[in-house]
Design a protein around this motif. Structure first.
Motif, PDB file in Angstrom:
ATOM      1  N   ALA A  15      -7.485   0.635   4.705  1.00 28.27           N
ATOM      2  CA  ALA A  15      -8.188   0.790   3.948  1.00 28.27           C
ATOM      3  C   ALA A  15      -8.963  -0.357   4.398  1.00 28.27           C
ATOM      4  O   ALA A  15     -10.433  -0.633   4.067  1.00 28.27           O
ATOM      5  CB  ALA A  15      -8.438   1.056   3.131  1.00 28.27           C
ATOM      6  N   GLN A  16      -8.183  -1.469   3.569  1.00 33.57           N
ATOM      7  CA  GLN A  16      -8.904  -3.302   3.990  1.00 33.57           C
ATOM      8  C   GLN A  16      -9.409  -3.281   5.125  1.00 33.57           C
ATOM      9  O   GLN A  16     -10.445  -3.899   5.241  1.00 33.57           O
ATOM     10  CB  GLN A  16      -8.191  -4.162   3.202  1.00 33.57           C
ATOM     11  N   ALA A  17      -8.568  -2.654   6.332  1.00 31.18           N
ATOM     12  CA  ALA A  17      -9.229  -3.615   7.485  1.00 31.18           C
ATOM     13  C   ALA A  17     -10.657  -2.513   7.653  1.00 31.18           C
ATOM     14  O   ALA A  17     -11.169  -2.809   9.190  1.00 31.18           O
ATOM     15  CB  ALA A  17      -8.149  -2.719   8.288  1.00 31.18           C
ATOM     16  N   PHE A  18     -10.573  -1.482   7.710  1.00 28.90           N
ATOM     17  CA  PHE A  18     -12.279  -1.093   7.652  1.00 28.90           C
ATOM     18  C   PHE A  18     -13.412  -1.091   6.958  1.00 28.90           C
ATOM     19  O   PHE A  18     -14.557  -1.944   7.048  1.00 28.90           O
ATOM     20  CB  PHE A  18     -11.964   0.910   7.464  1.00 28.90           C
ATOM     21  N   PHE A  19     -13.077  -1.692   6.225  1.00 28.98           N
ATOM     22  CA  PHE A  19     -13.656  -1.273   4.806  1.00 28.98           C
ATOM     23  C   PHE A  19     -13.710  -2.867   3.867  1.00 28.98           C
ATOM     24  O   PHE A  19     -14.302  -3.521   3.038  1.00 28.98           O
ATOM     25  CB  PHE A  19     -14.452  -1.047   3.430  1.00 28.98           C
ATOM     26  N   GLY A  20     -12.742  -3.621   3.999  1.00 31.25           N
ATOM     27  CA  GLY A  20     -11.957  -4.961   3.260  1.00 31.25           C
ATOM     28  C   GLY A  20     -11.696  -5.087   2.150  1.00 31.25           C
ATOM     29  O   GLY A  20     -11.267  -3.713   1.913  1.00 31.25           O
ATOM     30  N   PRO A  21     -11.566  -6.134   1.293  1.00 36.16           N
ATOM     31  CA  PRO A  21     -10.664  -6.154  -0.160  1.00 36.16           C
ATOM     32  C   PRO A  21     -11.043  -5.189  -0.898  1.00 36.16           C
ATOM     33  O   PRO A  21     -12.314  -5.131  -1.457  1.00 36.16           O
ATOM     34  CB  PRO A  21     -10.729  -7.358  -0.547  1.00 36.16           C
ATOM     35  N   SER A  22     -10.871  -4.229  -1.575  1.00 42.36           N
ATOM     36  CA  SER A  22     -10.869  -3.437  -2.673  1.00 42.36           C
ATOM     37  C   SER A  22     -10.424  -3.825  -3.741  1.00 42.36           C
ATOM     38  O   SER A  22      -9.682  -5.295  -4.262  1.00 42.36           O
ATOM     39  CB  SER A  22     -10.194  -1.968  -2.665  1.00 42.36           C
ATOM     40  N   ARG A  23     -11.453  -4.301  -4.806  1.00 48.09           N
ATOM     41  CA  ARG A  23     -11.680  -4.322  -6.399  1.00 48.09           C
ATOM     42  C   ARG A  23     -10.055  -4.200  -7.070  1.00 48.09           C
ATOM     43  O   ARG A  23      -9.845  -4.505  -7.909  1.00 48.09           O
ATOM     44  CB  ARG A  23     -12.909  -4.277  -6.990  1.00 48.09           C
ATOM     45  N   HIS A  24      -9.406  -3.062  -6.201  1.00 49.17           N
ATOM     46  CA  HIS A  24      -8.558  -2.228  -7.482  1.00 49.17           C
ATOM     47  C   HIS A  24      -7.679  -2.212  -7.343  1.00 49.17           C
ATOM     48  O   HIS A  24      -6.523  -2.763  -8.058  1.00 49.17           O
ATOM     49  CB  HIS A  24      -8.747  -0.600  -7.570  1.00 49.17           C
ATOM     50  N   ALA A  25      -7.320  -3.673  -6.211  1.00 45.29           N
ATOM     51  CA  ALA A  25      -5.634  -4.536  -5.904  1.00 45.29           C
ATOM     52  C   ALA A  25      -4.749  -3.619  -5.747  1.00 45.29           C
ATOM     53  O   ALA A  25      -4.018  -3.848  -6.322  1.00 45.29           O
ATOM     54  CB  ALA A  25      -6.100  -5.438  -6.965  1.00 45.29           C
ATOM     55  N   VAL A  26      -4.613  -2.603  -4.837  1.00 37.03           N
ATOM     56  CA  VAL A  26      -3.698  -0.871  -4.593  1.00 37.03           C
ATOM     57  C   VAL A  26      -2.615  -1.447  -4.693  1.00 37.03           C
ATOM     58  O   VAL A  26      -1.070  -1.481  -5.328  1.00 37.03           O
ATOM     59  CB  VAL A  26      -4.210  -0.018  -4.745  1.00 37.03           C
ATOM     60  N   PRO A  27      -2.605  -2.693  -3.448  1.00 43.27           N
ATOM     61  CA  PRO A  27      -1.201  -3.178  -2.572  1.00 43.27           C
ATOM     62  C   PRO A  27      -0.169  -4.516  -3.801  1.00 43.27           C
ATOM     63  O   PRO A  27       0.989  -3.843  -4.083  1.00 43.27           O
ATOM     64  CB  PRO A  27      -1.153  -3.823  -1.617  1.00 43.27           C
ATOM     65  N   LEU A  28      -1.132  -4.954  -4.353  1.00 41.94           N
ATOM     66  CA  LEU A  28      -0.128  -5.734  -5.309  1.00 41.94           C
ATOM     67  C   LEU A  28      -0.044  -4.600  -6.905  1.00 41.94           C
ATOM     68  O   LEU A  28       1.237  -5.455  -7.382  1.00 41.94           O
ATOM     69  CB  LEU A  28      -2.012  -6.454  -6.083  1.00 41.94           C
ATOM     70  N   ARG A  29      -0.917  -3.137  -7.412  1.00 39.95           N
ATOM     71  CA  ARG A  29      -0.538  -3.238  -8.229  1.00 39.95           C
ATOM     72  C   ARG A  29       0.927  -2.438  -8.115  1.00 39.95           C
ATOM     73  O   ARG A  29       1.473  -2.189  -9.149  1.00 39.95           O
ATOM     74  CB  ARG A  29      -1.752  -2.373  -9.294  1.00 39.95           C
ATOM     75  N   ALA A  30       0.665  -1.559  -6.654  1.00 40.43           N
ATOM     76  CA  ALA A  30       1.683  -1.013  -6.420  1.00 40.43           C
ATOM     77  C   ALA A  30       3.038  -1.354  -6.361  1.00 40.43           C
ATOM     78  O   ALA A  30       4.264  -1.529  -6.376  1.00 40.43           O
ATOM     79  CB  ALA A  30       1.291   0.005  -5.053  1.00 40.43           C
ATOM     80  N   ARG A  31       2.969  -2.446  -5.904  1.00 37.05           N
ATOM     81  CA  ARG A  31       4.233  -4.017  -5.596  1.00 37.05           C
ATOM     82  C   ARG A  31       5.189  -4.051  -6.548  1.00 37.05           C
ATOM     83  O   ARG A  31       6.152  -4.107  -6.992  1.00 37.05           O
ATOM     84  CB  ARG A  31       3.948  -5.212  -4.542  1.00 37.05           C
ATOM     85  N   LEU A  32       4.336  -4.442  -7.579  1.00 36.46           N
ATOM     86  CA  LEU A  32       4.478  -4.642  -9.401  1.00 36.46           C
ATOM     87  C   LEU A  32       5.051  -3.780  -9.661  1.00 36.46           C
ATOM     88  O   LEU A  32       5.813  -3.870 -10.814  1.00 36.46           O
ATOM     89  CB  LEU A  32       3.028  -4.941  -9.665  1.00 36.46           C
ATOM     90  N   SER A  33       4.722  -2.841  -9.797  1.00 33.01           N
ATOM     91  CA  SER A  33       4.806  -1.297 -10.740  1.00 33.01           C
ATOM     92  C   SER A  33       6.209  -0.817  -9.678  1.00 33.01           C
ATOM     93  O   SER A  33       7.191  -0.849 -10.692  1.00 33.01           O
ATOM     94  CB  SER A  33       4.015  -0.374 -10.767  1.00 33.01           C
ATOM     95  N   SER A  34       6.596  -1.510  -8.635  1.00 32.54           N
ATOM     96  CA  SER A  34       7.614  -0.916  -8.230  1.00 32.54           C
ATOM     97  C   SER A  34       8.379  -1.751  -8.432  1.00 32.54           C
ATOM     98  O   SER A  34       9.907  -2.127  -8.563  1.00 32.54           O
ATOM     99  CB  SER A  34       7.547  -1.310  -6.358  1.00 32.54           C
ATOM    100  N   ALA A  35       8.326  -2.833  -8.697  1.00 33.71           N
ATOM    101  CA  ALA A  35       9.307  -4.292  -9.419  1.00 33.71           C
ATOM    102  C   ALA A  35      10.014  -4.064 -10.522  1.00 33.71           C
ATOM    103  O   ALA A  35      11.406  -4.081 -11.055  1.00 33.71           O
ATOM    104  CB  ALA A  35       8.865  -5.477  -8.990  1.00 33.71           C
ATOM    105  N   SER A  36       8.975  -3.369 -11.404  1.00 29.83           N
ATOM    106  CA  SER A  36       9.568  -2.574 -13.033  1.00 29.83           C
ATOM    107  C   SER A  36       9.989  -1.673 -12.754  1.00 29.83           C
ATOM    108  O   SER A  36      11.302  -1.140 -13.425  1.00 29.83           O
ATOM    109  CB  SER A  36       8.046  -2.434 -13.838  1.00 29.83           C
ATOM    110  N   LEU A  37       9.912  -0.691 -11.860  1.00 32.74           N
ATOM    111  CA  LEU A  37      10.376   0.447 -11.813  1.00 32.74           C
ATOM    112  C   LEU A  37      12.822  -0.260 -11.629  1.00 32.74           C
ATOM    113  O   LEU A  37      13.245   0.536 -11.939  1.00 32.74           O
ATOM    114  CB  LEU A  37      10.387   1.436 -10.935  1.00 32.74           C
TER     115      LEU A  37
END
Length: 493
Positions: A205-227
């Motif tokens: 999505a970022q490649a088409f629309f630019g960075p998202s305010r939801h920061a999904v990749p960061l949140r996904a990595r952080l939640s994965s680390a916690s799990l």
């Protein structure tokens, strides 16, 4: 390479069709301008945090459509009202009503033909069901869990047919499904796979629309680390540490702060003798204003305590308590608001007292930490007698302030006492109260009688009272500001 070109072309064709579906849906909404304008006004108010004013407008928009109306405008009105009601996370009645409205919105053929909109409704319904699951028994929760995953999967299926246009929404749904599978379902493996898919969709999505305010990749990595940390295998901790460091390197201030806390917790989960020494500098780099939510500040204090830094933990919590006291004094009007604002403050004081008593063996300061946050009702009543201005203007303003605060409290007590009842039951309560008030002659009854009569005619009486409370709160704030300008001593009190 040939397959890649075909894939890109196929996705572009899907996007083009999804875009045409969205345009057709928007045109259908414009065919009902009164409903559309009410919804837009309500959405703006809700975005500003003025939910009590927004909710009646959402209801007015829906009231323009009959039960048999399955138009795009009716479906949108049902979705919007459901979304607002589902924010009442502790009210089973509100959540159950939201569930019905979301389901009715999905029955609309117009919404079904717009996959981005129907996916939004289906995903929102899953979120609503997750909130309901926290309020029901274990047996009922299992049934809800099945429907929650089914709704998320259905939303994903709809979005996969939207090409690039659905990528941002797709990443968010994968993230929400991962959160559900990990935190509520306890299925670590499937949750991790969904986090990976969320991050992948977000990158596309970022490649088409630019960075998202939801920061999904960061949140996904952080939640994965916690799990991974909670699962606790040796290779899990190594992978979790790598993910947390990536977020520290790439994230914004909030996600960097959360990642430092996660990395500290990963280190503390290990067995190296110097783990506390290694973890503590990470925590010292976290600034409280980067993690302003109390749940994060409390977690930071707990981690500091685990790293043998009790004084730093106490300083953090004491700062929070001081700011919470100021907020409670200046930004809350009614008792229910003040009580809600007190919960986190008293939780923080309890943790401070525990650290003082158990870690620092200072029983006296522990007692004072609890005592200083336990007497607010007495302190508030006392403060009203500490300043009695004699000058005409401050005296008049102070009288008006006391009157409006009392009236706002009274309105709020009515709203809170009936808000979890159905509208019909609320009217039955009001019928009894109106009958009693007509026979009474005290000032409270004279003030409330016309308002109860008007509330009885509202679609939802408690929401009429909520709107009245909001008006009263605004008037109280204006009077406080006026008093502060003409009487400097009022601010000190």
């Amino acid at each position: 390479m040939l397959w890649s070109k075909r894939k890109v072309l196929a996705e572009a064709q899907k996007s083009s069709q999804a875009f045409r579906d969205e345009e057709a849906y928007d045109r259908a909404l414009e065919a009902h301008p009164e409903s559309l304008n009410l919804r837009l006004r309500a959405q703006r108010l809700s975005a500003m945090g003025r939910r009590k004013e927004a909710l009646p407008l959402f209801r007015q928009a829906l009231a323009l459509h009959s039960e048999e109306d399955h138009s795009a405008a009716a479906a949108a009105a049902r979705h919007d009202l459901a979304h607002e009601l589902s924010e009442e996370t502790e009210s089973f009645f509100a959540l159950a009503t939201a569930r019905q409205l979301y389901s009715r919105a999905l029955e609309s053929p117009s919404r079904q033909r717009a996959p981005l909109r129907s996916a939004e409704t289906e995903s929102s319904l899953a979120v609503c069901l997750r909130r309901m699951a926290r309020l029901v028994s274990q047996e009922k929760r299992a049934l809800l869990f099945d429907e929650i995953e089914r709704r998320y999967r259905s939303a994903l299926w709809r979005l996969e047919g939207c090409g690039q246009l659905g990528l941002q929404q797709l990443s968010q749904v994968h993230l929400n499904l991962a959160n559900f599978l990990g935190a509520e379902h306890g299925d670590v493996e499937r949750a991790l796979r969904e986090y990976d898919r969320a991050a992948e969709c977000a990158r596309h999505a970022q490649a088409f629309f630019g960075p998202s305010r939801h920061a999904v990749p960061l949140r996904a990595r952080l939640s994965s680390a916690s799990l991974l940390r909670m699962r606790g295998r040796k290779q899990d901790l190594q992978q979790a540490e790598r993910l947390a460091k990536e977020v520290i390197h790439e994230g914004d201030a909030l996600n960097q702060a959360l990642a430092r806390m996660e990395l500290a917790e990963i280190i503390l989960a290990g067995d190296t003798p110097d783990r506390k020494t290694r973890a503590r500098p990470l925590l010292e780099q976290v600034r409280w204003n980067h993690v302003d939510a109390f749940e994060h500040q409390r977690h930071l204090a707990v981690l500091l305590r685990r790293c043998d830094a009790p004084h730093a933990a106490i300083e953090l919590l004491s700062t929070f308590i001081e700011k919470a006291i100021q907020h409670r004094a200046l930004a809350t009007i009614s008792d229910s608001e003040a009580d809600a604002a007190s919960i986190n403050m008293q939780d923080a004081a309890e943790l401070v007292a525990r650290i003082l008593a158990q870690d620092l063996q200072d029983a006296l300061r522990a007692f004072l930490a609890l005592e200083n946050t336990s007497g607010f009702r007495f302190a508030e009543n006392l403060s009203s007698h500490m300043r009695r201005p004699q000058e005409p203007l401050p005296k008049a303003l102070y009288h008006e302030l006391s009157k409006h605060m009392g009236q706002t409290y009274l309105l709020d007590s009515y709203a809170q006492s009936m808000k979890h009842q159905t509208p019909d039951v609320q009217r039955e309560i009001l019928d009894a109260l109106i009958s009693q008030m007509k026979q009474a002659e005290n000032k409270d009854s004279l003030f409330m009688l016309p308002r109860c009569i008007e509330a009885r005619e509202a679609p939802v009486p408690s929401e009429f009272f909520d709107a009245q409370v909001e008006q009263g709160a605004r008037q109280v704030r204006r009077l406080r500001n006026a008093l502060a300008q003409v009487d400097a001593a009022y601010v000190e009190v």
